[in-house]
Scaffold this motif. Sequence first.
Motif, PDB file in Angstrom:
ATOM      1  N   ALA A  98       0.844  -1.207   0.000  1.00 30.04           N
ATOM      2  CA  ALA A  98       0.000   0.000   0.000  1.00 30.04           C
ATOM      3  C   ALA A  98       0.871   1.246   0.000  1.00 30.04           C
ATOM      4  CB  ALA A  98      -0.910   0.003   1.232  1.00 30.04           C
ATOM      5  N   ILE A  99       0.576   2.131  -0.940  1.00 29.86           N
ATOM      6  CA  ILE A  99       1.357   3.359  -1.101  1.00 29.86           C
ATOM      7  C   ILE A  99       0.450   4.565  -0.918  1.00 29.86           C
ATOM      8  CG2 ILE A  99       2.691   4.765  -2.759  1.00 29.86           C
ATOM      9  CD1 ILE A  99       4.195   2.246  -2.024  1.00 29.86           C
ATOM     10  N   ASN A 100       0.834   5.482  -0.030  1.00 24.42           N
ATOM     11  CA  ASN A 100       0.118   6.740   0.144  1.00 24.42           C
ATOM     12  C   ASN A 100       0.772   7.763  -0.778  1.00 24.42           C
ATOM     13  OD1 ASN A 100      -1.295   8.959   1.091  1.00 24.42           O
ATOM     14  ND2 ASN A 100      -0.306   8.993   3.111  1.00 24.42           N
ATOM     15  N   ASN A 123       5.213   6.293   2.058  1.00 22.18           N
ATOM     16  CA  ASN A 123       4.702   7.577   1.582  1.00 22.18           C
ATOM     17  C   ASN A 123       5.500   7.994   0.355  1.00 22.18           C
ATOM     18  OD1 ASN A 123       2.746   8.193   3.555  1.00 22.18           O
ATOM     19  ND2 ASN A 123       4.304   8.982   4.955  1.00 22.18           N
ATOM     20  N   VAL A 124       4.809   8.314  -0.718  1.00 22.89           N
ATOM     21  CA  VAL A 124       5.475   8.806  -1.921  1.00 22.89           C
ATOM     22  C   VAL A 124       4.899  10.192  -2.233  1.00 22.89           C
ATOM     23  CG1 VAL A 124       5.902   8.423  -4.376  1.00 22.89           C
ATOM     24  CG2 VAL A 124       5.863   6.476  -2.789  1.00 22.89           C
ATOM     25  N   VAL A 125       5.775  11.166  -2.452  1.00 21.55           N
ATOM     26  CA  VAL A 125       5.333  12.534  -2.727  1.00 21.55           C
ATOM     27  C   VAL A 125       5.735  12.919  -4.150  1.00 21.55           C
ATOM     28  CG1 VAL A 125       5.509  14.961  -2.044  1.00 21.55           C
ATOM     29  CG2 VAL A 125       5.540  13.180  -0.296  1.00 21.55           C
ATOM     30  N   THR A 126       4.761  13.380  -4.925  1.00 18.44           N
ATOM     31  CA  THR A 126       5.075  13.872  -6.266  1.00 18.44           C
ATOM     32  C   THR A 126       5.337  15.374  -6.182  1.00 18.44           C
ATOM     33  OG1 THR A 126       2.727  14.222  -6.690  1.00 18.44           O
ATOM     34  CG2 THR A 126       3.672  12.170  -7.505  1.00 18.44           C
ATOM     35  N   LEU A 161       9.916   8.425  -0.553  1.00 19.48           N
ATOM     36  CA  LEU A 161      10.407   8.661  -1.911  1.00 19.48           C
ATOM     37  C   LEU A 161       9.735   9.911  -2.461  1.00 19.48           C
ATOM     38  CD1 LEU A 161      11.975   7.507  -4.469  1.00 19.48           C
ATOM     39  CD2 LEU A 161       9.771   6.540  -5.149  1.00 19.48           C
ATOM     40  N   VAL A 162      10.514  10.702  -3.214  1.00 18.08           N
ATOM     41  CA  VAL A 162       9.937  11.838  -3.939  1.00 18.08           C
ATOM     42  C   VAL A 162      10.042  11.528  -5.427  1.00 18.08           C
ATOM     43  CG1 VAL A 162      10.221  14.284  -4.514  1.00 18.08           C
ATOM     44  CG2 VAL A 162      10.456  13.535  -2.140  1.00 18.08           C
ATOM     45  N   LEU A 163       8.930  11.696  -6.120  1.00 13.48           N
ATOM     46  CA  LEU A 163       8.947  11.567  -7.574  1.00 13.48           C
ATOM     47  C   LEU A 163       8.965  12.965  -8.159  1.00 13.48           C
ATOM     48  CD1 LEU A 163       6.251   8.783  -8.238  1.00 13.48           C
ATOM     49  CD2 LEU A 163       8.748   8.545  -8.359  1.00 13.48           C
ATOM     50  N   LEU A 164      10.057  13.318  -8.821  1.00  8.45           N
ATOM     51  CA  LEU A 164      10.108  14.605  -9.517  1.00  8.45           C
ATOM     52  C   LEU A 164       9.442  14.377 -10.873  1.00  8.45           C
ATOM     53  CD1 LEU A 164      11.194  17.546  -9.343  1.00  8.45           C
ATOM     54  CD2 LEU A 164      13.186  16.741 -10.637  1.00  8.45           C
ATOM     55  N   THR A 165       8.251  14.981 -11.033  1.00  9.05           N
ATOM     56  CA  THR A 165       7.432  14.680 -12.211  1.00  9.05           C
ATOM     57  C   THR A 165       7.570  15.753 -13.301  1.00  9.05           C
ATOM     58  OG1 THR A 165       5.529  15.809 -11.256  1.00  9.05           O
ATOM     59  CG2 THR A 165       5.722  13.456 -10.799  1.00  9.05           C
ATOM     60  N   LYS A 166       7.107  15.391 -14.490  1.00 13.17           N
ATOM     61  CA  LYS A 166       7.095  16.287 -15.668  1.00 13.17           C
ATOM     62  C   LYS A 166       8.508  16.700 -16.070  1.00 13.17           C
ATOM     63  CE  LYS A 166       2.685  18.103 -13.923  1.00 13.17           C
ATOM     64  NZ  LYS A 166       1.740  19.191 -13.816  1.00 13.17           N
ATOM     65  N   VAL A 167       9.491  15.812 -15.876  1.00 15.11           N
ATOM     66  CA  VAL A 167      10.879  16.200 -16.172  1.00 15.11           C
ATOM     67  C   VAL A 167      11.108  16.450 -17.670  1.00 15.11           C
ATOM     68  CG1 VAL A 167      11.916  15.107 -14.125  1.00 15.11           C
ATOM     69  CG2 VAL A 167      11.672  13.783 -16.240  1.00 15.11           C
ATOM     70  N   ASP A 168      10.168  16.006 -18.524  1.00 16.19           N
ATOM     71  CA  ASP A 168      10.292  16.325 -19.958  1.00 16.19           C
ATOM     72  C   ASP A 168      10.188  17.826 -20.206  1.00 16.19           C
ATOM     73  OD1 ASP A 168       7.518  15.424 -19.083  1.00 16.19           O
ATOM     74  OD2 ASP A 168       7.004  16.473 -20.947  1.00 16.19           O
ATOM     75  N   LEU A 169       9.663  18.576 -19.190  1.00 16.51           N
ATOM     76  CA  LEU A 169       9.529  20.036 -19.362  1.00 16.51           C
ATOM     77  C   LEU A 169      10.800  20.798 -18.989  1.00 16.51           C
ATOM     78  CD1 LEU A 169       5.949  20.662 -17.866  1.00 16.51           C
ATOM     79  CD2 LEU A 169       6.607  20.622 -20.284  1.00 16.51           C
ATOM     80  N   LYS A 220      15.589  10.598  -1.032  1.00 20.27           N
ATOM     81  CA  LYS A 220      15.611   9.754  -2.234  1.00 20.27           C
ATOM     82  C   LYS A 220      14.619  10.356  -3.238  1.00 20.27           C
ATOM     83  CE  LYS A 220      15.876   5.591  -4.459  1.00 20.27           C
ATOM     84  NZ  LYS A 220      17.038   5.374  -5.323  1.00 20.27           N
ATOM     85  N   MET A 221      15.121  10.663  -4.440  1.00 25.11           N
ATOM     86  CA  MET A 221      14.250  11.272  -5.454  1.00 25.11           C
ATOM     87  C   MET A 221      14.471  10.580  -6.792  1.00 25.11           C
ATOM     88  SD  MET A 221      14.107  15.288  -6.610  1.00 25.11           S
ATOM     89  CE  MET A 221      15.429  15.298  -7.839  1.00 25.11           C
TER      90      MET A 221
END
Lengths: 248, 115
Positions: free
Chosen positions: A43-45, A146-149, A171-179, A202-203
């Motif tokens: 389970a991931i929040n 816990n995962v944070v975008t 974990l942090v997900l750095l999103t939209k890196v194509d931008l 951790k990212m």
Amino acid sequence: MCETCGCGDPEIVPIEVQERILSDNDAQAGHNRSHFKGLGVLAINLMGSPGAGKTAVLEATSKAAAGRLKLGAVSGDLATERDADRLNAAGIVSSTITTGSACHLDARLVHHALHHFPSGDRDIFFIENVGNLVCPAIYDLGQAANVVTLSVTEGEDKPLKYPVMFQKADLVLLTKVDLIPHLDFDVAAVEDALARVMPGAKMLKVSARTGEGIDVWLHWLEERRPAAVDRPPEAHHEHSHEHQHEHH
Amino acid sequence: MHEYSIVASLIDRVQHEAALHGGSRVHRLHVKIGELSGVEVDLLKTAFDTFRERTICAGAELAIDTVAPAWACPSCDRSLALGAILRCDDCGRPARMVQGDEIILERIEMEAPDV
């Protein structure tokens, strides 16, 4: 009554409690955690600002995991079922928790959603929290991680501005890196900010649009999956194990 | 504004303790709030002032003890400066929060003949 001088004033006594104010939520979260464990599901929040790309990341995850992993999700939403509709269309069995004006999910809401969830055989279960970088961090839901975008359009200083959220992230997900080529976004600066608020920061850099980094994210998830449990064929969300329901 | 839901949990707990001890009027609550708990002290006070009416906490004072955050190395206990990289300079291990995330009900002062 005061018996010392007989003044008739009521006696005021101190009652020691020394407990977390949210101990009820903590207990419910522990109960959810045992549900997830019993079902052998990770389970991931999933948290982050509105528009950070939580739903888009899950859509991309589903595409990359197709045929390998069975994914499920509940989405917290103030007013609509749009996210769950998108996720169902992407192949993730999903339902919505409509929170009304509440700015976060709590363990009781998640528990209720689990009991009405249409499938009991998921490998990974995402709890897509209400878009908000403040309130959701405070409530344990029974998740394993816990995962944070954080999207590149939000700016590098967000971890310093919202330390509680990032401090609780696994974990942090750095999103939209194509931008990134179109922005003045400094990846090193966000890494530095994270290292000051998140122990063992951790990212991962991902793009739901191009699929960049989604395989690494999927690998991170698979590494955390619990060892397989023997699921009885009738195992379902209504669980065969005993548990108490003491909802107040 | 999760402070309202925190106050709701707080008042529930106080009601429970009052029933347990035959308490009637609550005079003061002592709570401990960490600066990295995610709870805003001013919002908590406002929420308490709004919600306490017509509950056992009507007229009660909310005494808030705030706790500054502190980080240390989990192996050598060396403390880290606030705002520093959360990693021990000596052994490289990620820091552990020593204090600063508390959301705790410490003590209730009430009129209670059964204590």
